[in-house]
Design an enzyme around this catalytic site. Structure first.
Site, PDB file in Angstrom:
ATOM      1  N   ARG A 121      25.441 -17.320 -11.358  1.00  0.00           N
ATOM      2  CA  ARG A 121      25.152 -17.525 -12.782  1.00  0.00           C
ATOM      3  C   ARG A 121      25.173 -16.198 -13.531  1.00  0.00           C
ATOM      4  O   ARG A 121      25.746 -16.063 -14.584  1.00  0.00           O
ATOM      5  CB  ARG A 121      23.792 -18.186 -12.956  1.00  0.00           C
ATOM      6  N   ALA A 153      23.168 -22.742   3.141  1.00  0.00           N
ATOM      7  CA  ALA A 153      22.156 -22.836   2.078  1.00  0.00           C
ATOM      8  C   ALA A 153      21.326 -24.107   2.248  1.00  0.00           C
ATOM      9  O   ALA A 153      20.297 -24.101   2.932  1.00  0.00           O
ATOM     10  CB  ALA A 153      22.851 -22.774   0.730  1.00  0.00           C
ATOM     11  N   ARG A 154      21.777 -25.189   1.656  1.00  0.00           N
ATOM     12  CA  ARG A 154      21.122 -26.482   1.835  1.00  0.00           C
ATOM     13  C   ARG A 154      22.205 -27.556   1.833  1.00  0.00           C
ATOM     14  O   ARG A 154      23.198 -27.461   1.081  1.00  0.00           O
ATOM     15  CB  ARG A 154      20.128 -26.770   0.694  1.00  0.00           C
ATOM     16  N   GLU A 170      19.365 -33.870   7.119  1.00  0.00           N
ATOM     17  CA  GLU A 170      18.929 -33.314   8.396  1.00  0.00           C
ATOM     18  C   GLU A 170      17.505 -33.774   8.737  1.00  0.00           C
ATOM     19  O   GLU A 170      16.682 -33.918   7.824  1.00  0.00           O
ATOM     20  CB  GLU A 170      19.045 -31.780   8.401  1.00  0.00           C
ATOM     21  N   HIS A 217      20.460 -25.902  11.617  1.00  0.00           N
ATOM     22  CA  HIS A 217      19.647 -25.109  10.690  1.00  0.00           C
ATOM     23  C   HIS A 217      18.976 -23.925  11.416  1.00  0.00           C
ATOM     24  O   HIS A 217      17.753 -23.799  11.435  1.00  0.00           O
ATOM     25  CB  HIS A 217      18.596 -25.998   9.996  1.00  0.00           C
ATOM     26  N   ILE A 218      19.831 -23.057  11.975  1.00  0.00           N
ATOM     27  CA  ILE A 218      19.313 -21.923  12.752  1.00  0.00           C
ATOM     28  C   ILE A 218      19.560 -20.598  12.038  1.00  0.00           C
ATOM     29  O   ILE A 218      19.528 -19.540  12.658  1.00  0.00           O
ATOM     30  CB  ILE A 218      19.938 -21.874  14.169  1.00  0.00           C
ATOM     31  N   GLY A 219      19.802 -20.649  10.722  1.00  0.00           N
ATOM     32  CA  GLY A 219      20.128 -19.424   9.983  1.00  0.00           C
ATOM     33  C   GLY A 219      19.175 -18.279  10.264  1.00  0.00           C
ATOM     34  O   GLY A 219      19.588 -17.137  10.481  1.00  0.00           O
TER      35      GLY A 219
HETATM   36  C1  DGY Z   1      14.947 -20.760   4.737  1.00  0.00           C
HETATM   37  O1  DGY Z   1      14.073 -19.936   4.999  1.00  0.00           O
HETATM   38  O2  DGY Z   1      15.074 -21.288   3.641  1.00  0.00           O
HETATM   39  C2  DGY Z   1      15.841 -21.121   5.856  1.00  0.00           C
HETATM   40  O3  DGY Z   1      16.746 -22.093   5.490  1.00  0.00           O
HETATM   41  C3  DGY Z   1      14.979 -21.573   7.014  1.00  0.00           C
HETATM   42  O4  DGY Z   1      15.531 -21.183   8.215  1.00  0.00           O
END
Ligand code: DGY
Length: 342
Positions: free
Chosen positions: A181, A241-242, A271, A289-291
């Site tokens: 943005r 992200a999501r 998820e 979801h292992i970021g």
């Molecule tokens: C966060 O912190 O938002 C991550 O997606 C969780 O692992």
């Protein structure tokens, strides 16, 4: 008579040695097993406590806080906070906190790993080898897309986006383009070697597009069939992200028709459920979801959340000044208005 100690609820088993720091200040009710809570159970837990340490799996909304008169703080063990209804928390005078910074590089690492795995077909190659198919090798087996020298697109240029940009520009000699943005200051753009493009320009120019923007009503399905149709057929899409940012049905169709070469997904709209259409595809790398899931980073996240909760409940060396509040201004307003009514 001494004041009773504040009570806090810890919704999931985290790292016991770190969570134990809460015990110096509070009576702690910590889950000893991984638990899936119904909304009524979350409301029941919150009704009894002054503060809570929660994960992305717990949705804290108006219903959850409606019957919780003592509740003053909710510390999320995540940087993303789409599990928290901030308007509801602010209106109830409940301070929410999150865990930024400590997970930036670990999540950027995973984003880059997914990009490489998808573009170079690592998941598919490994399954092929394990299936005993190496004997069918030909010169065109598992041809993928190059990463070095290609154009890296980043949607959402916050901390994690910048971490990914740095890896691409400085590590792999990529041209980096981004959409956000607000544009970054010139010196930050120059340091990252990144160029701002409008959304359409980003879609059409990226060889590999990484999504790192926060999820909101405005970003829901921002990558839909029309957006996917604007991307190069040779491109890779990565989402750390999501899940709700991508229309997964449209993505599955684009991947199966060859309209898009590959994808790497760490997050999913429903998820822990993953669409069967995605599970059936070879050209998508899927991770649960292992970021932020390195040991050091997960410990740092819990530690920061504990610091936040202690301070938000007015205890410890940083009493009333938690390191990473999300809705502090709104809570101050609510609390002032409530005091006036008393
Ligand atoms: C966060 O912190 O938002 C991550 O997606 C969780 O692992």
């Amino acid at each position: 008579m001494a004041e009773p100690r504040p009570r806090v609820w810890v919704s999931q088993p985290l790292f016991d040695d770190i969570v134990a720091r809460l015990e110096a200040h509070f009576d702690v009710d910590a889950a000893s097993a991984i638990t899936e809570y119904a909304p009524a159970e979350i409301a029941r837990r919150l009704a009894e406590v002054d503060g809570a340490l929660v994960t992305l799996n717990e949705r804290i909304d108006a219903g959850a806080v409606a019957g919780a008169p003592r509740l003053r703080a909710v510390a999320n063990v995540a940087v993303g906070h789409n599990n928290l209804d901030l308007d509801a928390l602010s209106a109830a005078g409940v301070l929410a906190t999150n865990t930024p910074d400590v997970l930036t590089d670990t999540t950027a690492d995973l984003g880059f790993a997914l990009l490489m795995a998808a573009a170079r077909r690592l998941g598919e190659s490994e399954r092929w080898l394990r299936d005993g198919r190496w004997g069918q090798w030909s010169f065109s087996t598992m041809l993928g897309a190059d990463i070095h020298g290609s154009t890296l697109g980043i949607l959402g240029m916050g901390r994690i986006g910048r971490g990914i940009a740095r890896r691409g520009a400085h590590g792999f000699g990529m041209r980096v383009v981004y959409h956000n943005r607000s544009r970054l200051p010139d010196d930050v753009e120059a340091d990252l070697g990144a160029t701002w493009l409008d959304f359409d320009g980003l879609l059409t120019e990226a060889d590999h597009l990484v999504l790192v923007l926060p999820y909101s009503e405005q970003t829901h399905h921002i990558v839909d069939a029309a957006a996917l149709a604007r991307m190069k057929p040779t491109a890779t899409l990565v989402n750390v992200a999501r899940g709700g940012i991508v229309d997964e049905q449209a993505l599955a169709e684009a991947l199966s028709s060859g309209r898009l070469a590959a994808a790497g997904l760490d997050v999913f709209e429903g998820e822990p459920a993953v669409r069967p259409e995605l599970l059936a595809l070879d050209n998508v790398v899927l991770t649960p979801h292992i970021g932020s899931a390195s040991l050091a980073t997960r410990r740092a996240m819990v530690s920061l959340a504990v610091d936040n909760l202690i301070a938000a409940l007015g205890a410890g060396p940083h009493a009333d000044d938690p390191p990473s509040p999300i809705n502090a201004d709104a809570v101050v307003k609510t609390r002032k208005a409530t005091d006036r009514k008393r």
